[in-house]
Scaffold this active site. Structure first.
Site, PDB file in Angstrom:
ATOM      1  N   ASP A  34     123.864  19.166  17.385  1.00  0.00           N
ATOM      2  CA  ASP A  34     124.641  18.921  18.597  1.00  0.00           C
ATOM      3  C   ASP A  34     126.064  19.443  18.441  1.00  0.00           C
ATOM      4  OD1 ASP A  34     122.430  17.771  19.533  1.00  0.00           O
ATOM      5  OD2 ASP A  34     123.212  15.727  19.695  1.00  0.00           O
ATOM      6  N   ASP A  38     127.917  22.150  20.703  1.00  0.00           N
ATOM      7  CA  ASP A  38     129.169  21.884  21.416  1.00  0.00           C
ATOM      8  C   ASP A  38     130.242  22.902  21.059  1.00  0.00           C
ATOM      9  OD1 ASP A  38     128.800  18.260  21.382  1.00  0.00           O
ATOM     10  OD2 ASP A  38     128.096  19.786  22.779  1.00  0.00           O
ATOM     11  N   SER A  83     101.006   3.583  31.847  1.00  0.00           N
ATOM     12  CA  SER A  83     100.495   4.852  32.374  1.00  0.00           C
ATOM     13  C   SER A  83      99.253   4.586  33.216  1.00  0.00           C
ATOM     14  CB  SER A  83     100.199   5.818  31.249  1.00  0.00           C
ATOM     15  OG  SER A  83      99.756   5.135  30.126  1.00  0.00           O
ATOM     16  N   LEU A  84      98.662   5.650  33.718  1.00  0.00           N
ATOM     17  CA  LEU A  84      97.489   5.510  34.573  1.00  0.00           C
ATOM     18  C   LEU A  84      96.313   6.244  33.954  1.00  0.00           C
ATOM     19  CD1 LEU A  84      99.066   6.322  38.043  1.00  0.00           C
ATOM     20  CD2 LEU A  84      98.093   4.136  37.374  1.00  0.00           C
ATOM     21  N   GLU A 117      98.529   6.882  47.307  1.00  0.00           N
ATOM     22  CA  GLU A 117      99.884   7.452  47.269  1.00  0.00           C
ATOM     23  C   GLU A 117      99.875   8.771  46.502  1.00  0.00           C
ATOM     24  OE1 GLU A 117     102.003   4.279  45.233  1.00  0.00           O
ATOM     25  OE2 GLU A 117     100.950   2.804  46.454  1.00  0.00           O
ATOM     26  N   LYS A 119     100.757  11.490  43.837  1.00  0.00           N
ATOM     27  CA  LYS A 119     101.321  11.377  42.494  1.00  0.00           C
ATOM     28  C   LYS A 119     102.269  12.554  42.294  1.00  0.00           C
ATOM     29  CE  LYS A 119     100.061  10.528  37.705  1.00  0.00           C
ATOM     30  NZ  LYS A 119     100.705  11.669  37.033  1.00  0.00           N
ATOM     31  N   ASP A 121     104.828  14.889  40.552  1.00  0.00           N
ATOM     32  CA  ASP A 121     104.969  15.221  39.145  1.00  0.00           C
ATOM     33  C   ASP A 121     106.452  15.330  38.801  1.00  0.00           C
ATOM     34  OD1 ASP A 121     104.383  15.895  36.601  1.00  0.00           O
ATOM     35  OD2 ASP A 121     103.783  17.962  37.045  1.00  0.00           O
ATOM     36  N   ARG A 140     111.882   6.106  31.674  1.00  0.00           N
ATOM     37  CA  ARG A 140     110.668   5.435  31.207  1.00  0.00           C
ATOM     38  C   ARG A 140     110.685   5.251  29.693  1.00  0.00           C
ATOM     39  NH1 ARG A 140     105.616   6.565  29.174  1.00  0.00           N
ATOM     40  NH2 ARG A 140     103.998   5.143  29.890  1.00  0.00           N
ATOM     41  N   TYR A 221     107.872   3.585  44.554  1.00  0.00           N
ATOM     42  CA  TYR A 221     106.465   3.233  44.756  1.00  0.00           C
ATOM     43  C   TYR A 221     105.997   1.936  44.107  1.00  0.00           C
ATOM     44  CZ  TYR A 221     106.324   6.081  40.484  1.00  0.00           C
ATOM     45  OH  TYR A 221     106.580   6.625  39.261  1.00  0.00           O
ATOM     46  N   LYS A 285      95.598   2.416  44.203  1.00  0.00           N
ATOM     47  CA  LYS A 285      95.885   1.090  43.657  1.00  0.00           C
ATOM     48  C   LYS A 285      95.157   0.063  44.505  1.00  0.00           C
ATOM     49  CE  LYS A 285     100.584   2.606  42.632  1.00  0.00           C
ATOM     50  NZ  LYS A 285     101.988   2.566  43.075  1.00  0.00           N
ATOM     51  N   LYS A 309      93.098  13.204  39.999  1.00  0.00           N
ATOM     52  CA  LYS A 309      93.784  14.484  39.824  1.00  0.00           C
ATOM     53  C   LYS A 309      93.231  15.552  40.762  1.00  0.00           C
ATOM     54  CE  LYS A 309      96.611  13.492  36.455  1.00  0.00           C
ATOM     55  NZ  LYS A 309      97.168  14.211  35.347  1.00  0.00           N
ATOM     56  N   CYS A 403      84.906  22.226   5.549  1.00  0.00           N
ATOM     57  CA  CYS A 403      86.181  21.896   6.162  1.00  0.00           C
ATOM     58  C   CYS A 403      87.190  22.994   5.832  1.00  0.00           C
ATOM     59  CB  CYS A 403      86.680  20.553   5.640  1.00  0.00           C
ATOM     60  SG  CYS A 403      88.390  20.221   6.094  1.00  0.00           S
ATOM     61  N   CYS A 406      89.970  21.249   3.286  1.00  0.00           N
ATOM     62  CA  CYS A 406      89.718  20.786   1.917  1.00  0.00           C
ATOM     63  C   CYS A 406      88.418  21.307   1.333  1.00  0.00           C
ATOM     64  CB  CYS A 406      89.742  19.264   1.860  1.00  0.00           C
ATOM     65  SG  CYS A 406      88.341  18.512   2.700  1.00  0.00           S
ATOM     66  N   CYS A 427      84.918  16.635   8.903  1.00  0.00           N
ATOM     67  CA  CYS A 427      85.207  16.639   7.478  1.00  0.00           C
ATOM     68  C   CYS A 427      85.010  15.182   7.045  1.00  0.00           C
ATOM     69  CB  CYS A 427      86.650  17.074   7.252  1.00  0.00           C
ATOM     70  SG  CYS A 427      87.208  16.723   5.581  1.00  0.00           S
ATOM     71  N   CYS A 434      92.049  14.867   2.359  1.00  0.00           N
ATOM     72  CA  CYS A 434      92.066  16.175   3.014  1.00  0.00           C
ATOM     73  C   CYS A 434      93.460  16.353   3.606  1.00  0.00           C
ATOM     74  CB  CYS A 434      90.999  16.223   4.101  1.00  0.00           C
ATOM     75  SG  CYS A 434      91.105  17.686   5.133  1.00  0.00           S
TER      76      CYS A 434
END
Ligand code: IVH
Length: 672
Positions: A34, A38, A83-84, A117, A119, A121, A140, A221, A285, A309, A403, A406, A427, A434
């Site tokens: 940072d 700056d 979340s949904l 409703e 959704k 984004d 959030r 909402y 809902k 979706k 695998c 490993c 594996c 591994c």
């Protein structure tokens, strides 16, 4: 310095800062500290001050989109922001509704009402209003704890600072989506990968004056914490939001029946591109709040809501190679490395091929031209092969037998529930032997749902692992910070942030501790069950090969698959070592026992069918009243609730053990 040299110097600095913006915003992997950032910004501003003719449209003085602070104060959400779950088709919706009918034990002829409703984004935010006044705004964050961005949120004109009507609750958290319209995004397009990133970046500017320059929008909402609840339906609540001065979506509706939901979905899908902002689906809902409350939550999503979706976008591209990745549970996932292609606004260069069976079924080969599909935030996948474009000398793809990490011989497991062999090859190595599994386990350990160590993302874990800073989870608590400070992209500030985040993460609940171990089949729900069962961390870490694992089958919700997996986990010496080392480093709190409740210290079991209430809801009621629900008759059982058509073996066993045998009526009397 000549004017052309000054210009050159200035434009070099501008392109440098643009590059670092990209690393920071789009890739989330800052390459400078940072402080260095700056300094660079200051150099540009100083040059501009001296030579005002330089100022370009990309100057940090001119626009926002510059590095937001990662150091906002954190604050806990009074009610978590969850979340949904997603549904993509009719089957998903039918399943969603079926679960609701079963849980509530409803008559199949009842028509459930949904609040529908869009959704949007964007980025969700939670706003606390006390006596109608906006006093706090949070992002959030991880759902439990967000960043305090009150001043930035206050710059959004859609967010009322004072609620309009008198009828608002004294204390309420209003939640909604912050987003940017496409026309406004166009202006700041160079700085962000997509509108969602732009909204997030603008919202998290250190200086609210910078946020103010971007016309962010807000649609409300839902609510989190609320005092004096007086609404009966979500659709009524949405109306109140409008009265209080919020914007709500003009497309909100109330609909019943899956067929009607689908009809509305396909109509909306057609017009979604006419909107000036991104909508990635519709949220359904259960409209009735009483039903919502009865349904409650599973893990971190409500049972009463789902996101339906929109279908995906797709494009054609060529498979350059197939990479086989090893996941945390040992699963081998083939990933097609494709020629980068833009699908619905996002550049895609990897697409999952799921598993070996899928490759065989679709006969997917390196060099093939394939159709790749991408839907919202779901991992892109290969849909089909364009056989007309296949070259004559192409060869069938043969899936590795060992695998790639490993070298162990891979296996297909027998699934006890489906009674079939898994499609996935694994594996078989247990735990940290591994290397690839070990890295994935460490990523899980630090992830949001587990220790939640900010600044220790997936890329950082990989990087630290490569340079041998971490090999096992406990190494995180013994990092060589001097070395980290000298690494590319790190500086004093970011190292001290990391140190702080690691210190903070040490205080953890037993439930999260169990989940963080990444034991196969032990997800958040099972970790919670185990935590309630063991109660103290000491009892959990004392599990060894002598432990009677069968007692765990008594926990309602735990099956043979989970118990076998625990057995395997604790039979490995390295795992035991890791668990003990973690115990020494962490401060694990014991399971909080719900003190207040009629059923405190009481265990219940049900045999037979209850009238008017599902087993799942009865279980949830018992737990809400501090009781414990078990699935076997043992000496420890306090009450056996007997419904219609009980298993006589269970009733007889309970009689033998002198256990209280009660009917549903008696149980409901105890409850009320
Ligand atoms: S309700 C538990 N309603 O979707 C209920 N969420 O995956 C969850 N979102 O983080 C919130 N539109 O950012 C709800 N009408 C809507 C929404 C919505 C968009 C977002 C929100 C949340 C995510 C859940």
């Amino acid at each position: 310095m000549s004017s052309s040299n000054i210009k050159k110097k200035y434009s070099l600095k501008i392109s440098e800062i643009k590059k670092h913006n990209q690393f920071y915003f789009e890739k989330n992997t800052p390459k400078i500290s940072d402080k260095e950032y700056d300094d660079l910004k200051k150099e540009i501003l100083d040059l501009e001050k001296e030579y005002p003719f330089l100022i370009s449209k990309d100057s940090p003085s001119n626009s926002v989109g510059f590095r937001p602070s990662k150091n906002f104060l954190k604050s806990r959400h009074r009610v978590p922001m969850l979340s949904l779950a997603n549904a993509f088709d009719k089957e998903g919706l039918v399943n969603f509704e079926k679960k609701i009918f079963n849980f509530l034990n409803l008559d199949k002829n009842i028509n459930l009402e949904y609040s529908v409703e869009p959704k949007i984004d964007g980025i969700s935010a939670s706003l606390t209003y006390k006596s109608g006044k906006l006093v706090k705004g949070l992002s959030r964050g991880n759902g439990f704890e967000g960043e305090l961005i009150t001043e930035n949120l206050k710059t959004i004109s859609d967010i009322p600072k004072i609620l309009r009507s008198k009828s608002c609750p004294d204390d309420i958290d209003i939640r909604g989506e912050v987003f940017i319209e496409n026309k406004d995004f166009k202006i700041i397009k160079e700085k962000f990968a997509n509108p969602r990133n732009a909204a997030s970046g603008s919202l998290r500017q250190k200086d609210p004056q910078q946020t103010k320059k971007i016309p962010l929008k807000f649609i409300a909402y839902t609510f989190g914490f609320i005092k004096n609840f007086k609404f009966s339906k979500q659709s009524d609540f949405l109306e109140f939001l409008k009265q209080w001065g919020f914007k709500t979506s003009q497309f909100n509706k109330v609909i019943s029946g899956i067929d009607n939901l689908q009809k509305n979905h396909s109509e909306f899908e057609k017009k979604r591109h006419d909107l000036d902002y991104d909508v990635d689906g519709l949220v359904y809902k259960i409209n009735n709040f009483k039903l919502q409350e009865r349904l409650g939550f599973v893990a971190n999503a409500p049972r009463w809501a789902i996101a339906h979706k929109f279908s995906s976008d797709s494009s054609f591209s060529e498979i350059m190679d197939i990479d086989v990745q090893v996941g945390r549970t040992g699963a081998l996932t083939p990933v097609a490395k494709i020629k980068p292609v833009n699908i619905g606004g996002v550049v895609v260069s990897n697409a999952t091929l799921h598993n070996e069976d899928e490759i065989i079924r679709k006969d997917i080969r390196i060099g093939d031209t394939v159709k790749v599909e991408r839907a919202g935030d779901v991992i892109p996948h290969v849909l089909s092969v364009d056989l007309t474009k296949r070259s004559d000398n192409s060869k069938k793809y043969s899936f590795p037998e060992k695998c790639p990490s490993c070298g162990s011989k891979v296996v297909k497991e027998f699934n006890l529930t489906t009674k079939k062999y898994d499609a996935v090859k694994r594996c078989p190595s247990e735990g940290f032997k591994c290397e690839k599994i070990a890295i994935e386990k460490i990523k899980h350990f630090v992830s949001k749902e587990a220790l939640n160590i900010e600044g220790l993302g997936k890329k950082v874990v990989e990087n630290f692992w490569e340079i041998k800073l971490i090999k096992l989870p406990q190494d995180i608590f013994n990092l060589d910070y001097k070395k980290i400070e000298s690494l590319d992209g790190w500086g004093k500030l970011s190292v001290s942030n990391l140190k702080y985040a690691i210190e903070e993460s040490k205080k953890i609940t037993l439930e999260k501790f169990i989940f963080s171990l990444g034991i196969r089949h032990i997800g958040q729900e099972n970790a919670k069950l185990l935590s309630k069962h063991f109660k103290t961390v000491k009892k959990f870490i004392d599990i060894d090969t002598k432990f009677n694992f069968n007692t765990l089958l008594n926990i309602d919700g735990m099956g043979e698959t989970q118990v076998n997996s625990l057995k395997r986990f604790f039979s490995d010496k390295k795992n035991i070592l890791v668990v003990n080392k973690l115990y020494q480093n962490l401060n694990v709190s014991n399971q909080e026992i719900l003190q207040t409740g009629k059923f405190q210290n009481k265990t219940f079991m049900i045999t037979g069918k209850l009238d008017g209430i599902s087993r799942a809801e009865a279980k949830s009621l018992i737990e809400k009243n501090a009781g414990r629900f078990v699935s076997n008759v043992s000496k420890k059982l306090n009450y056996l609730i007997v419904g219609e058509n009980p298993t006589s073996k269970k009733v007889n066993r309970a009689k033998e053990l002198n256990i209280n045998i009660i009917d549903q009526k008696k149980w409901q009397e105890l409850l009320n």
